[in-house]
Design an enzyme around this catalytic site. Structure first.
Site, mmCIF file in Angstrom:
data_model
loop_
_atom_site.group_PDB
_atom_site.id
_atom_site.type_symbol
_atom_site.label_atom_id
_atom_site.label_comp_id
_atom_site.label_asym_id
_atom_site.label_seq_id
_atom_site.Cartn_x
_atom_site.Cartn_y
_atom_site.Cartn_z
ATOM 1 N N GLU A 20 0.863 -1.175 0.000
ATOM 2 C CA GLU A 20 0.000 0.000 0.000
ATOM 3 C C GLU A 20 0.896 1.221 0.000
ATOM 4 O O GLU A 20 1.716 1.403 0.909
ATOM 5 C CB GLU A 20 -0.920 0.005 1.229
ATOM 6 C CG GLU A 20 -2.018 -1.036 1.177
ATOM 7 C CD GLU A 20 -3.025 -0.795 0.071
ATOM 8 O OE1 GLU A 20 -3.071 0.334 -0.456
ATOM 9 O OE2 GLU A 20 -3.761 -1.736 -0.264
ATOM 10 N N CYS A 47 -2.055 8.947 3.505
ATOM 11 C CA CYS A 47 -2.005 8.548 2.099
ATOM 12 C C CYS A 47 -3.322 8.823 1.398
ATOM 13 O O CYS A 47 -3.383 8.874 0.171
ATOM 14 C CB CYS A 47 -1.621 7.080 1.965
ATOM 15 S SG CYS A 47 -2.675 5.949 2.874
#
Length: 478
Positions: free
Chosen positions: A249, A283
């Site tokens: 990720e 993020c």
């Protein structure tokens, strides 16, 4: 008075002292907290991997109820220690106390959620095409999971990796970021007290060398990584080359589309929260704000007004909305990227020319950004966003989907037609309608498309796909 924390690795149930290799200080008050962090390196990672492999059989023999009980205890103990954990997170990483408290309780609920999932790992049973035979499909543990976690969510992201790994019968070698190692050590103490067999979870500290050792360690069957795109690409390449399972990720240059019919108050709050809260160190943070040109000036005025009520300061104080960046290195990185954007000659709504002490960086909004800007291409990972003026929904969607990333995307509108179209057309793994691009639920899948993510989704029931392997049995009575 300065508090100094000397950390030790935790392997096979034992504390392993080592020479100090890294130091992390409170980014808001460097003399408040100093964390001394060792570097595990290849030899200790190998020992941790062997300890995790040795623990697989006793962990399986303990059964799923013992596994569930341990996860539930971890969740309860996190909740019971939430105040101390939250303050430690604020002191170590600069996350505001409010955000740290919310994250800590989220971690507790993640462990509780997977305590239930440990009991619900259902398979299938059906008849074979061969007479008298049956077919059974079970979801077996992958084996030893190597987990590499970042500093921006220092307890929640480890929770959403460790909890499913254990729930489905795997053992763990875990390397946290050197920026959030004290929080990791605190969580490890809770895990170590949960009644798991020794070696089920092994904590190894360090930076790139230790992460590299995890990726190359042959006794580690799967690696789950959260961090930067550059490192994530490397992790994926190394782990794939040796034939192990890998999940990465990485970043996002997330866009929030604001249409002309949007509720302006909701749009402004979504933009300010998504772009600037948590100092932009998420993020899923909003990097691109794509606003219909007919309401762009009113939207800018609304953001300016909202920012007057935002408090920037010591993250340990309840009233603080935005704290510092996590480290001086992070501030230097953000400042360097913003300098590139300034050189593009973009008008500034607020922030870019300001200078702040220590590791604080001013929330910054650039206006009239074009598709060629660094803001459109690269993740800054700070409280910085660009406003793109667009002509209607179709133009906004075309610009939104230009990004090579695809983690989170948002839309502010009153139109059901455009909301439905957005769900089908936006190239992102997570879609937010009349909500900030940042902010997710612990029981729902997490992940993106493009250069944002690789491998199965994290969190919720979707996590089983990474931490188990299907095993098919054909059975006929003798």
């Amino acid at each position: 008075m300065t508090e100094i924390l000397d950390l030790s690795h935790h392997v096979a149930g034992q504390a392993i002292p080592a020479v100090v290799a890294h130091e992390q200080r409170n980014p808001a008050a460097p003399d408040d907290l100093i964390v001394h962090i060792p570097e595990a390196g290849t030899v200790l990672v190998a020992q941790a991997a062997q300890a995790a492999r040795n623990a697989l059989a006793p962990f399986a023999a303990a059964g799923i109820e013992a596994r569930s009980d341990a996860l539930s205890k971890i969740g309860r103990d996190i909740a019971a220690n939430a105040a101390a954990l939250s303050l430690l997170i604020a002191r170590e990483t600069g996350k505001t106390l409010r955000d740290a408290r919310g994250e800590t309780m989220r971690a507790a609920r993640i462990f509780e959620f997977f305590a239930g999932e440990a009991l619900r790992n259902a398979g299938e049973r059906f008849e074979s095409t061969r007479a008298g035979a049956m077919v059974e499909v079970m979801h077996a543990p992958v084996g030893v999971a190597g987990l590499i976690t970042p500093w921006n969510f220092p307890i929640a992201i480890p929770a959403w990796k460790i909890a499913p790994a254990l729930a489905f019968g795997n053992t763990v070698v875990w390397k946290p970021s050197e920026v959030s190692s004290a929080t990791a050590a605190a969580l490890m103490r809770i895990i170590a007290n949960a009644g798991l067999p020794e070696g089920c979870v092994n904590l190894v500290f360090g930076a790139g060398a230790t992460g590299e050792a995890i990726c190359n360690e042959p006794r580690i069957d799967a690696v789950s990584f959260t961090g930067s795109e550059t490192v994530g690409r490397h992790v994926r390449g190394v782990v794939t080359m040796r034939g192990a399972r890998v999940q990465t990720e990485m970043g996002g240059v997330n866009g929030l589309v604001v249409l002309a019919d949007a509720d302006l108050d909701i749009a402004v709050e979504s933009a300010v929260n998504g772009a600037f809260f948590a100092a932009g160190q998420r993020c899923t943070a909003t990097s691109r704000i794509l606003v219909d040109d007919t309401i762009a000036d009113a939207f800018v005025a609304g953001v300016q007004s909202r920012m007057k009520n935002v408090t920037i300061g010591d993250p340990r104080l309840e009233q603080t909305d935005i704290g510092p960046l996590a480290s001086s290195r992070q501030k230097q990185r953000v400042a360097k990227q913003v300098a590139v954007v300034r050189d593009e000659g973009l008008p500034t709504v607020f922030g870019a020319e300001a200078d702040m002490d220590d590791n604080y960086f001013p929330p910054t909004l650039f206006d009239r950004v074009g598709s060629g800007s660094l803001l459109a291409r690269d993740e800054i990972f700070g409280p910085v966003a660009g406003l793109f003026r667009v002509d209607g929904f179709d133009a906004a969607m075309a610009l939104l989907n230009e990004s090579r990333f695809g983690l989170s995307a948002g839309l502010c509108t009153r139109s059901l037609k455009h909301a439905e179209a957005f769900k089908h057309e936006a190239r992102a793994g997570m879609l937010m309608i009349n909500l900030p691009t940042a902010g997710i639920d612990y029981h729902a899948p997490f992940g993106g498309v493009g250069d944002s993510s690789h491998g199965p989704r994290e969190q919720g029931r979707a996590a089983r796909a990474f931490y188990t392997t299907m095993r098919t049995t054909y059975l006929r009575a003798g």
